[in-house]
Design a protein around this motif. Structure first.
Motif, PDB file in Angstrom:
ATOM      1  N   CYS A   1       0.833  -1.209   0.000  1.00 18.21           N
ATOM      2  CA  CYS A   1       0.000   0.000   0.000  1.00 18.21           C
ATOM      3  C   CYS A   1       0.864   1.255   0.000  1.00 18.21           C
ATOM      4  O   CYS A   1       0.648   2.185  -0.777  1.00 18.21           O
ATOM      5  N   LEU A   2       1.881   1.265   0.850  1.00 20.88           N
ATOM      6  CA  LEU A   2       2.706   2.455   0.976  1.00 20.88           C
ATOM      7  C   LEU A   2       3.450   2.759  -0.313  1.00 20.88           C
ATOM      8  O   LEU A   2       3.504   3.906  -0.770  1.00 20.88           O
TER       9      LEU A   2
ATOM     10  N   ASN B   1       2.681   1.850  -3.324  1.00 23.58           N
ATOM     11  CA  ASN B   1       1.768   2.291  -4.368  1.00 23.58           C
ATOM     12  C   ASN B   1       1.371   3.745  -4.184  1.00 23.58           C
ATOM     13  O   ASN B   1       1.133   4.468  -5.149  1.00 23.58           O
ATOM     14  N   LEU B   2       1.311   4.178  -2.931  1.00 25.53           N
ATOM     15  CA  LEU B   2       0.959   5.568  -2.693  1.00 25.53           C
ATOM     16  C   LEU B   2       2.127   6.496  -2.942  1.00 25.53           C
ATOM     17  O   LEU B   2       1.938   7.659  -3.273  1.00 25.53           O
ATOM     18  N   MET B   3       3.341   5.990  -2.775  1.00 26.43           N
ATOM     19  CA  MET B   3       4.486   6.886  -2.862  1.00 26.43           C
ATOM     20  C   MET B   3       5.129   6.931  -4.229  1.00 26.43           C
ATOM     21  O   MET B   3       5.874   7.845  -4.510  1.00 26.43           O
ATOM     22  N   SER B   4       4.883   5.938  -5.062  1.00 24.53           N
ATOM     23  CA  SER B   4       5.608   5.913  -6.333  1.00 24.53           C
ATOM     24  C   SER B   4       4.723   6.412  -7.458  1.00 24.53           C
ATOM     25  O   SER B   4       3.503   6.393  -7.368  1.00 24.53           O
ATOM     26  N   MET B   5       5.373   6.833  -8.524  1.00 22.94           N
ATOM     27  CA  MET B   5       4.648   7.307  -9.697  1.00 22.94           C
ATOM     28  C   MET B   5       3.997   6.120 -10.395  1.00 22.94           C
ATOM     29  O   MET B   5       2.808   6.097 -10.675  1.00 22.94           O
TER      30      MET B   5
ATOM     31  N   VAL C   1      11.825   5.171   1.993  1.00 24.33           N
ATOM     32  CA  VAL C   1      11.431   3.773   1.773  1.00 24.33           C
ATOM     33  C   VAL C   1      12.135   2.871   2.769  1.00 24.33           C
ATOM     34  O   VAL C   1      11.591   1.858   3.213  1.00 24.33           O
TER      35      VAL C   1
ATOM     36  N   TYR D   1      -9.608  -0.363  -4.962  1.00 26.75           N
ATOM     37  CA  TYR D   1      -8.258   0.047  -4.620  1.00 26.75           C
ATOM     38  C   TYR D   1      -8.006   1.476  -5.064  1.00 26.75           C
ATOM     39  O   TYR D   1      -7.228   2.201  -4.455  1.00 26.75           O
TER      40      TYR D   1
ATOM     41  N   ILE E   1      -7.793   4.223  -2.667  1.00 22.54           N
ATOM     42  CA  ILE E   1      -6.582   4.522  -1.926  1.00 22.54           C
ATOM     43  C   ILE E   1      -5.851   5.668  -2.588  1.00 22.54           C
ATOM     44  O   ILE E   1      -5.109   6.394  -1.948  1.00 22.54           O
ATOM     45  N   ASP E   2      -6.081   5.829  -3.885  1.00 20.67           N
ATOM     46  CA  ASP E   2      -5.403   6.905  -4.592  1.00 20.67           C
ATOM     47  C   ASP E   2      -5.790   8.272  -4.074  1.00 20.67           C
ATOM     48  O   ASP E   2      -5.114   9.257  -4.346  1.00 20.67           O
TER      49      ASP E   2
ATOM     50  N   LEU F   1      -5.495   9.094  -1.164  1.00 20.14           N
ATOM     51  CA  LEU F   1      -4.489   9.431  -0.175  1.00 20.14           C
ATOM     52  C   LEU F   1      -3.140   9.733  -0.803  1.00 20.14           C
ATOM     53  O   LEU F   1      -2.206  10.083  -0.100  1.00 20.14           O
ATOM     54  N   ARG F   2      -3.052   9.545  -2.111  1.00 18.07           N
ATOM     55  CA  ARG F   2      -1.752   9.680  -2.754  1.00 18.07           C
ATOM     56  C   ARG F   2      -1.081  11.021  -2.519  1.00 18.07           C
ATOM     57  O   ARG F   2       0.109  11.075  -2.235  1.00 18.07           O
TER      58      ARG F   2
ATOM     59  N   PHE G   1       1.190  11.563   0.582  1.00 24.27           N
ATOM     60  CA  PHE G   1       2.413  10.821   0.787  1.00 24.27           C
ATOM     61  C   PHE G   1       3.545  11.330  -0.086  1.00 24.27           C
ATOM     62  O   PHE G   1       4.578  10.687  -0.193  1.00 24.27           O
ATOM     63  N   ASP G   2       3.339  12.479  -0.676  1.00 23.97           N
ATOM     64  CA  ASP G   2       4.321  13.009  -1.599  1.00 23.97           C
ATOM     65  C   ASP G   2       5.267  13.925  -0.845  1.00 23.97           C
ATOM     66  O   ASP G   2       5.066  15.134  -0.781  1.00 23.97           O
TER      67      ASP G   2
ATOM     68  N   TYR H   1       2.566  10.810   5.733  1.00 16.99           N
ATOM     69  CA  TYR H   1       3.668   9.859   5.788  1.00 16.99           C
ATOM     70  C   TYR H   1       4.354   9.912   7.149  1.00 16.99           C
ATOM     71  O   TYR H   1       4.546   8.896   7.809  1.00 16.99           O
TER      72      TYR H   1
ATOM     73  N   LEU I   1       2.219   8.573  10.039  1.00 21.40           N
ATOM     74  CA  LEU I   1       2.082   7.113   9.963  1.00 21.40           C
ATOM     75  C   LEU I   1       3.356   6.426  10.435  1.00 21.40           C
ATOM     76  O   LEU I   1       3.315   5.456  11.204  1.00 21.40           O
ATOM     77  N   MET I   2       4.501   6.949   9.994  1.00 20.17           N
ATOM     78  CA  MET I   2       5.765   6.346  10.411  1.00 20.17           C
ATOM     79  C   MET I   2       5.985   6.507  11.900  1.00 20.17           C
ATOM     80  O   MET I   2       6.512   5.614  12.563  1.00 20.17           O
TER      81      MET I   2
END
Lengths: 220, 343
Positions: free
Chosen positions: A128-129, A131-135, A203, B114, B117-118, B120-121, B124-125, B156, B159-160
């Motif tokens: 999940c992480l 997929n959210l962080m990568s292009m 990562v 799924y 979930i995007d 939330l994208r 996380f940037d 991000y 969460l961490m």
């Protein structure tokens, strides 16, 4: 005798759109010909024994690739090739997880269930992480494969724990080093596979948390 | 009706799939599109699924035909039966094909879930530099409370931090041999930390809504998440160095700083004294009490006991509670209970 519809189509040249993609039917309708059979070999049960591919190839286990990937993990400073993770290979990670469980067993801890559960949840979380962080997205198989391969240094740690206790100062330093090694390798492979430059630390940290939990199982 | 049956019986010996259409020849002279469809369906382009089906169908019909031949039933009955069976064979394959399509559609619908979930994208940037800057900022209370302070809406870092808190809690529970009766260590740690982060964020967001504060849910999650940085530092230090006074110093100092920062940000976004008091008082109380709870509930070994331990791997029942400094009764009771349980 010919089926009415086919005769009609072969004489008049009118081809229904569905048949455009198929080869022209050259045989008699009641006898299956070679053009009728599928191209993939595995479902044609009547083929010869010699025509079958070798078992390992059919299962997708390629020892040379497994060895290459293992070496990539073991050299933390070697630059990883992004294409090695294109094929999802779960045979190597499965072997490594079992070896980890086996070394824990030798130390008196029967914790296969914990290894399975933590690796499943950890892979899901990382999937999940990432997929959210990568292009570009990443597949679950790729994540599971990378995380499984990078578990190899943890096996060294648990082997060490069979003989020596890890709860002293040396144990803490060794554990921290091994966690760093695992997460560094994993993040290196992920970054080269997903083209996420500059985010290696971002990562590496979740990977470090995951491998930290594995280390907790080994130490205590 | 016997003619199609006979034709079917004659043809089924050779190839079961195509023999079935023998029954339809007399019925559908015009070659309607429905018939052509079934034919095309059988002319698969190499899909092994359908060829498997065809193979099984062929083998099944061959052995059924042998059985029928041995039975020697009435020709008409057999003919009709074979005709219907031929129809059923074709229908069976069509049903299988439809089930495959439906299954594929359902799977892709579930997979498109799924896509949610995007949403939330964008949260996380982040870059590592930004995360580090925000971590350090979370310990510095802002001075200007007269105009709204900016809150970074990212998820991000929080969460961490929550996951780090889970790891620290687990480590603390393991070093103190905490026994959780109902549930697992991991489950308790995850439940506590995520429950605090999500639950208190929602509660404070609800209060903020009541008190007319300008804050969104993501911002609240972010603020509280970064506020856990102080908790992480405190617990990491005090789970390993067991001085009670050290814990209280860290609790007030580090915990207090992160609480002050959160309170200042909230105050800058709220108008009215009563509202500010309600909101910030609640948040401060919950945040400080959580740290207190984490220290005492999950790390039962009090300092005096640990001082008597010489080496690693000391079995629990050998710990003797002597020279315990003055602690609360609750802690003493729970410690005694833990020792009694291990005996």
């Amino acid at each position: 005798r010919q089926y009415g519809g086919y005769e009609y189509s072969q004489q008049s040249g009118f081809v229904p759109p569905d048949m455009m993609q198929q080869q022209p039917y050259t045989g008699q309708i009641y006898q299956p010909t070679q053009t009728y059979t599928p191209t993939s070999a595995q479902s044609f049960y009547g083929s010869n024994f010699e025509d079958e591919p070798p078992l390992l190839e059919e299962l997708g286990i390629n020892f040379d690739h497994i060895w290459q990937k293992t070496l990539t993990v073991l050299h933390p400073l070697k630059v990883a090739d992004g294409s090695i993770m294109n094929e999802t290979d779960l045979a190597g990670p499965m072997v490594f997880c079992l070896a980890f469980g086996a070394t824990l067993l030798l130390a008196g801890k029967i914790q296969f269930g914990y290894v399975y559960g933590i690796s499943a949840i950890g892979c899901l979380g990382m999937f999940c992480l990432l997929n959210l962080m990568s292009m570009t997205g990443v597949s679950f198989g790729c994540v599971a494969s990378v995380l499984g391969y990078c578990l190899l240094p943890m096996i060294l740690l648990s082997t060490f724990a069979i003989v020596f206790s890890l709860q002293g100062t040396i144990g803490i330093i060794l554990t921290a080093g091994i966690i760093g090694w695992c997460s560094f390798s994993a993040s290196k492979i992920f970054i080269s596979a997903l083209a996420m430059e500059g985010q290696q630390l971002l990562v590496a940290y979740p990977c470090a948390l995951l491998y930290g939990v594995f280390a907790l199982i080994s130490v205590f | 009706m016997s003619a199609p049956g006979a034709a079917a019986a004659g043809g089924s010996g050779r190839s079961g799939a195509t023999a079935d259409w023998g029954g339809f020849e007399d019925n559908m002279q015009g070659g309607g599109s429905a018939v052509i469809d079934m034919e095309n369906m059988d002319d698969t382009s190499g899909s092994s699924f359908e060829d498997m089906g065809e193979m099984h169908q062929r083998m099944k019909e061959e052995e059924e035909e042998e059985e029928e031949g041995e039975a020697g039933a009435a020709e008409e009955e057999d003919g009709e039966f074979l005709g219907m069976k031929g129809l059923r064979g074709q229908l069976g394959r069509q049903v299988a094909d439809q089930m495959w399509q439906v299954g594929k559609r359902q799977a892709s619908r579930a997979f498109s879930l799924y896509a949610n979930i995007d949403i939330l994208r964008p949260y996380f940037d982040v870059e590592p530099v930004q995360v580090r800057a925000r971590l350090l900022e979370s310990m510095i209370p802002v001075k200007m409370i007269n105009f709204p302070q900016k809150i970074a809406g990212e998820l991000y870092g929080p969460l961490m931090l929550v996951l780090t808190l889970v790891a620290i809690l687990l480590h603390g529970m393991k070093t103190s041999d905490t026994i959780i009766r109902e549930g697992t260590l991991m489950g308790t740690a995850i439940g506590t930390c995520f429950g605090y982060w999500l639950g208190v964020s929602s509660f404070i967001y609800f209060l903020a809504y009541l008190c007319n504060a300008q804050i969104t849910m993501v911002q609240m999650l972010s603020l509280l998440g970064y506020g856990l940085f102080g908790h992480c530092i405190t617990l990491f230090v005090t789970y390993n160095i067991h001085f009670h006074s050290l814990f209280y110093i860290f609790w007030l100092g580090v915990g207090g700083l992160s609480t002050l920062r959160m309170v200042a940000v909230l105050v800058s976004r709220t108008v009215g004294h009563t509202q500010r008091l309600i909101l910030c008082g609640t948040l401060a109380a919950l945040h400080m009490l959580f740290l207190l709870y984490l220290h005492f509930a999950y790390h039962k070994v009090v300092e005096g006991i640990l001082d008597t331990l010489e080496g690693p791997n000391m079995p629990p029942f050998q710990r003797v509670a002597r020279d315990i400094p003055v602690v609360s009764n609750a802690v003493l009771n729970t410690t005694a209970k833990a020792i009694a349980l291990t005996l």
